[in-house]
Scaffold this motif. Structure first.
Motif, PDB file in Angstrom:
ATOM      1  N   LYS A  68     -13.616 -22.852  -8.692  1.00 50.43           N
ATOM      2  CA  LYS A  68     -12.279 -22.089  -7.955  1.00 50.43           C
ATOM      3  C   LYS A  68     -11.163 -22.694  -9.279  1.00 50.43           C
ATOM      4  N   GLN A  69     -10.450 -21.546  -9.870  1.00 55.35           N
ATOM      5  CA  GLN A  69      -9.433 -21.763 -10.855  1.00 55.35           C
ATOM      6  C   GLN A  69      -8.411 -22.068 -10.182  1.00 55.35           C
ATOM      7  N   PRO A  70      -7.534 -23.159 -10.465  1.00 54.98           N
ATOM      8  CA  PRO A  70      -6.366 -23.475  -9.805  1.00 54.98           C
ATOM      9  C   PRO A  70      -5.346 -22.480  -9.935  1.00 54.98           C
ATOM     10  N   PHE A  71      -4.377 -22.360  -9.045  1.00 54.73           N
ATOM     11  CA  PHE A  71      -3.434 -21.446  -9.002  1.00 54.73           C
ATOM     12  C   PHE A  71      -2.100 -22.028  -8.210  1.00 54.73           C
ATOM     13  N   ARG A  72      -0.822 -21.615  -8.901  1.00 50.59           N
ATOM     14  CA  ARG A  72       0.186 -22.377  -8.199  1.00 50.59           C
ATOM     15  C   ARG A  72       0.938 -21.164  -7.343  1.00 50.59           C
ATOM     16  N   PRO A  73       0.930 -20.914  -6.261  1.00 46.74           N
ATOM     17  CA  PRO A  73       1.736 -19.907  -5.588  1.00 46.74           C
ATOM     18  C   PRO A  73       3.207 -19.794  -5.761  1.00 46.74           C
ATOM     19  N   GLN A  89     -12.047 -35.509   4.038  1.00 48.83           N
ATOM     20  CA  GLN A  89     -11.849 -36.585   3.562  1.00 48.83           C
ATOM     21  C   GLN A  89     -11.828 -36.284   1.784  1.00 48.83           C
ATOM     22  N   TRP A  90     -12.250 -35.215   1.349  1.00 50.35           N
ATOM     23  CA  TRP A  90     -12.129 -34.698   0.034  1.00 50.35           C
ATOM     24  C   TRP A  90     -11.172 -34.152  -0.238  1.00 50.35           C
ATOM     25  N   ALA A  91     -10.039 -33.497   0.669  1.00 52.35           N
ATOM     26  CA  ALA A  91      -8.968 -33.181   0.623  1.00 52.35           C
ATOM     27  C   ALA A  91      -8.037 -34.387   0.214  1.00 52.35           C
ATOM     28  N   SER A  92      -8.375 -35.511   0.790  1.00 51.27           N
ATOM     29  CA  SER A  92      -7.482 -36.650   0.484  1.00 51.27           C
ATOM     30  C   SER A  92      -7.490 -37.022  -0.854  1.00 51.27           C
ATOM     31  N   LEU A  93      -8.867 -37.160  -1.225  1.00 52.62           N
ATOM     32  CA  LEU A  93      -9.222 -37.596  -2.768  1.00 52.62           C
ATOM     33  C   LEU A  93      -8.474 -36.388  -3.629  1.00 52.62           C
ATOM     34  N   MET A  94      -8.529 -35.097  -3.251  1.00 53.46           N
ATOM     35  CA  MET A  94      -7.773 -34.380  -4.248  1.00 53.46           C
ATOM     36  C   MET A  94      -6.074 -34.474  -4.210  1.00 53.46           C
ATOM     37  N   GLN A  95      -5.650 -34.821  -3.019  1.00 57.95           N
ATOM     38  CA  GLN A  95      -4.232 -35.246  -3.007  1.00 57.95           C
ATOM     39  C   GLN A  95      -3.962 -36.353  -3.776  1.00 57.95           C
ATOM     40  N   GLU A  96      -4.766 -37.392  -3.880  1.00 58.26           N
ATOM     41  CA  GLU A  96      -4.538 -38.603  -4.868  1.00 58.26           C
ATOM     42  C   GLU A  96      -4.933 -38.352  -6.515  1.00 58.26           C
ATOM     43  N   LEU A  97      -5.857 -37.459  -6.704  1.00 56.23           N
ATOM     44  CA  LEU A  97      -6.112 -37.088  -7.953  1.00 56.23           C
ATOM     45  C   LEU A  97      -4.717 -36.245  -8.466  1.00 56.23           C
ATOM     46  N   PHE A 156      -6.845 -25.457  -0.634  1.00 60.76           N
ATOM     47  CA  PHE A 156      -6.049 -26.848  -0.899  1.00 60.76           C
ATOM     48  C   PHE A 156      -6.034 -27.304  -2.443  1.00 60.76           C
ATOM     49  N   ALA A 157      -7.058 -27.157  -3.005  1.00 59.20           N
ATOM     50  CA  ALA A 157      -7.064 -27.622  -4.328  1.00 59.20           C
ATOM     51  C   ALA A 157      -6.250 -26.864  -5.248  1.00 59.20           C
ATOM     52  N   ALA A 158      -6.472 -25.278  -4.776  1.00 60.28           N
ATOM     53  CA  ALA A 158      -5.478 -24.393  -5.570  1.00 60.28           C
ATOM     54  C   ALA A 158      -4.042 -24.578  -5.530  1.00 60.28           C
ATOM     55  N   GLU A 159      -3.648 -25.137  -4.243  1.00 65.28           N
ATOM     56  CA  GLU A 159      -2.118 -25.591  -4.062  1.00 65.28           C
ATOM     57  C   GLU A 159      -1.879 -26.486  -4.732  1.00 65.28           C
ATOM     58  N   LEU A 160      -2.631 -27.617  -4.950  1.00 65.55           N
ATOM     59  CA  LEU A 160      -2.534 -28.864  -5.805  1.00 65.55           C
ATOM     60  C   LEU A 160      -2.687 -28.465  -7.391  1.00 65.55           C
ATOM     61  N   GLY A 161      -3.292 -27.802  -7.647  1.00 63.19           N
ATOM     62  CA  GLY A 161      -3.531 -27.296  -9.269  1.00 63.19           C
ATOM     63  C   GLY A 161      -4.733 -28.330  -9.506  1.00 63.19           C
ATOM     64  N   VAL A 162      -5.581 -28.591  -8.639  1.00 64.41           N
ATOM     65  CA  VAL A 162      -6.712 -29.381  -8.937  1.00 64.41           C
ATOM     66  C   VAL A 162      -8.077 -28.387  -9.414  1.00 64.41           C
ATOM     67  N   PRO A 163      -8.711 -28.522 -10.534  1.00 63.85           N
ATOM     68  CA  PRO A 163      -9.750 -27.690 -10.604  1.00 63.85           C
ATOM     69  C   PRO A 163     -10.962 -28.172  -9.741  1.00 63.85           C
ATOM     70  N   ARG A 212      -3.656 -38.575 -11.452  1.00 61.67           N
ATOM     71  CA  ARG A 212      -4.084 -38.096 -12.722  1.00 61.67           C
ATOM     72  C   ARG A 212      -4.143 -36.436 -12.635  1.00 61.67           C
ATOM     73  N   PRO A 213      -3.103 -36.000 -13.059  1.00 65.15           N
ATOM     74  CA  PRO A 213      -2.858 -34.608 -13.147  1.00 65.15           C
ATOM     75  C   PRO A 213      -3.780 -33.798 -14.145  1.00 65.15           C
ATOM     76  N   GLY A 214      -4.724 -32.875 -13.716  1.00 65.87           N
ATOM     77  CA  GLY A 214      -5.678 -32.328 -14.509  1.00 65.87           C
ATOM     78  C   GLY A 214      -7.018 -32.663 -14.281  1.00 65.87           C
ATOM     79  N   ALA A 215      -6.989 -33.763 -13.494  1.00 66.08           N
ATOM     80  CA  ALA A 215      -8.592 -34.402 -13.197  1.00 66.08           C
ATOM     81  C   ALA A 215      -9.146 -33.222 -12.226  1.00 66.08           C
ATOM     82  N   ALA A 216     -10.484 -32.978 -12.431  1.00 64.29           N
ATOM     83  CA  ALA A 216     -11.175 -32.178 -11.704  1.00 64.29           C
ATOM     84  C   ALA A 216     -12.228 -32.903 -10.482  1.00 64.29           C
ATOM     85  N   LEU A 217     -12.537 -32.085  -9.457  1.00 65.03           N
ATOM     86  CA  LEU A 217     -13.162 -32.543  -8.353  1.00 65.03           C
ATOM     87  C   LEU A 217     -14.445 -31.507  -8.118  1.00 65.03           C
ATOM     88  N   LYS A 218     -15.705 -31.956  -7.930  1.00 61.84           N
ATOM     89  CA  LYS A 218     -16.872 -31.213  -7.689  1.00 61.84           C
ATOM     90  C   LYS A 218     -17.344 -31.917  -6.554  1.00 61.84           C
TER      91      LYS A 218
END
Length: 531
Positions: free
Chosen positions: A91-96, A293-301, A336-343, A305-311
């Motif tokens: 999923k490529q990040p996007f910002r609405p 739980q991984w949505a929470s991890l996205m929030q913290e990343l 949710f990852a797209a909202e945050l801009g997290v790859p 650490r902006p730009g960090a990716a999560l798989k």
């Protein structure tokens, strides 16, 4: 996913469209953002999902037929399931834009927001709120610690009658377990038939002990029925409506009890403590739940650490996850990852037939953390799984112990230990004032399947003559070193419990683990292991 019997599987390999307003309404209810923030009445759950009428329910499968959801990466060909390895789904990040019609998702996975274990779609709230901030917990009617809601309201004579029935049920269950251990399946079935007459027809109508006895009686019947004639009452959600009810039960459980949020907060914090500086974190999850739980991890990343990716690679069984359930998990996390801009990338493999080389191929170069709860794989397979984890070069393994799955014990002792853990869990659920209808859905869709899985798996191991070791021993013998839980994780857990409207829950450090108790009983513990 076509091999899982999804009637709309042909649509699952097409590009993902922009979600419609109906999507947003549907997902908003599941994730919890549809509740009014000003409503202090606490979570509610009637016979059907709130604000989700029959038209919307029947609309759901038609929508997934005509609007193609994003494909999932599947692996393996076991059990005749025609899984094929699909192209990588990233999923490529996007910002609405500020004027976008979609509601914005802002994740409040916070011990200060006891009901906020799910991302919210409320556009009025500020973006990217820190997980430690938020509103107070739902206001629930308090009960004395250690007393369930039903017990607190019962006349003494009725309570005494329940105590007698509970004692008799416990005796019968213990006798049946011992007969099973001795190989006397016929005698065990006779005891279970007698036990039927001592248990309420509706399991939710009794005390925690009677309800637990019902679930273990049913699980033993399934375990003893090698022919499959005894239909499992705790099988995977088989229809879209069942999926909705299961997700609603999960949401209610997370709002009412600290058990899920405690485990999730502590797991996420362990990952951040060890891998927070990595450019790409790859989680191999053997128990995905609904993925919050991984949505929470996205929030913290996104904050740290902006730009960090999560798989996230989920290893699941077709018998426990409906394809629609996995699809919704994927969509929620990806949006949710797209909202945050997290790859973000989400991958699913069939646990029964996954080829280790496929995992090795997709894991190269990532900082890998493994979520491996006790009981998520057959105990006899744990050494092989840990060997694979080391081959993958994982940095961290997180283990969650629900306290009832001590596979190293003899069958009867294991069943009684698991039974007691279930009683304490249901008692803690009653203590927070859970409505009986809500409790019955939580037990039907979440607790009873876990009980059945625990009993059936242990019975198969006993029948096969597998000699099992305590799970901690298996970790240490495989060369894993326990990691001490951080002070912040403990403070976070303490903060969560302060928001629970009853006393009786407490947190304890023990041998590097963080343990959640109800009264004197251990409900769940979380430990981290360095590879």
């Amino acid at each position: 996913m076509a091999g899982w019997g999804d009637p709309h599987a042909a649509a699952m390999h097409q590009p993902h469209p922009t979600p419609s307003s109906q999507d947003t309404t549907f997902l908003r209810w599941i994730i919890g953002g549809g509740d009014d923030d000003d409503n202090d009445s606490g979570p509610a759950m009637d016979g059907d999902p709130p604000d989700l009428d029959l038209d919307r329910i029947t609309m759901l499968p038609r929508h997934h037929q005509h609007h193609n959801p994003p494909p999932l990466l599947m692996g393996g060909t076991g059990h005749g399931l025609p899984f094929t390895l699909a192209a990588e789904d990233t999923k490529q990040p996007f910002r609405p834009s500020p004027g976008a019609a979609l509601h914005q998702q802002h994740h409040h996975f916070s011990p200060h927001t006891h009901g906020g274990a799910f991302p919210s779609f409320d556009a009025a709230e500020p973006a990217k709120r820190h997980p430690m901030g938020g509103a107070g917990p739902p206001k629930l009617p308090p009960f004395a610690a250690g007393q369930g809601a039903a017990a607190a309201l019962k006349p003494k004579a009725e309570a005494a009658s329940d105590d007698g029935a509970a004692a008799a049920a416990m005796d019968h269950l213990t006798e049946a377990a011992r007969l099973v251990e001795a190989g006397d399946a016929f005698g065990a079935r006779e005891i279970l038939a007698r036990l039927n007459h001592r248990l309420p027809a509706a399991p939710a109508a009794g005390t925690p002990l009677l309800r637990s006895a019902f679930y273990f009686k049913e699980a033993l019947s399934v375990a003893l029925d090698a022919t499959g004639a005894h239909a499992s009452s705790a099988s995977v959600a088989s229809t879209p409506v069942d999926v909705l009810l299961k997700l609603g039960a999960y949401k209610a459980f997370s709002e009412l009890s600290p058990v899920l949020q405690f485990a999730h907060f502590t797991c996420v914090q362990a990952v951040l403590d060890e891998l927070g500086g990595a450019g790409c974190i790859h989680v191999l999850d053997f128990d995905i739940g609904v993925g919050e739980q991984w949505a929470s991890l996205m929030q913290e990343l996104a904050q740290r650490r902006p730009g960090a990716a999560l798989k996230v690679t989920a290893l699941v069984l077709p018998s426990t996850h409906h394809p629609l359930e996995l699809q919704l998990i994927h969509e929620n996390l990806a949006n949710f990852a797209a909202e945050l801009g997290v790859p973000f990338q989400f991958v699913v493999f069939n646990l029964d037939s996954v080829d280790p080389t496929e995992l090795l191929a997709i894991a190269g170069g990532d900082a890998i953390a493994v979520h491996l709860p006790v009981g998520s794989v057959h105990a006899a397979a744990v050494p092989s799984v840990l060997h694979l984890v080391r081959r993958l070069g994982a940095k961290l393994v997180i283990s969650v112990d629900r306290s009832g799955d001590h596979g190293e014990l003899p069958f009867a002792a294991h069943l009684i230990q698991a039974f007691k853990s279930c009683v304490f869990l249901l008692e803690s659920l009653d203590a927070v004032g859970t409505d009986s209808d809500v409790a019955s859905k939580i037990e039907r869709f979440l607790i009873q399947p876990k009980v059945e899985s625990c009993v059936v798996r242990r019975h198969r191991a006993a029948t096969a003559g597998d000699k099992l070791l305590p799970w901690r021993t298996m970790f240490t013998s495989a060369g894993f070193v326990p990691v001490q839980v951080s002070n912040f994780a403990e403070a976070q857990a303490d903060s969560l419990l302060k928001k629970v409207p009853v006393r009786g829950f407490r947190v304890e450090r023990r041998a590097g683990s963080l343990v959640l108790h109800w009264q004197r009983a251990e409900l769940v513990s979380v430990s981290a292991w360095r590879c």
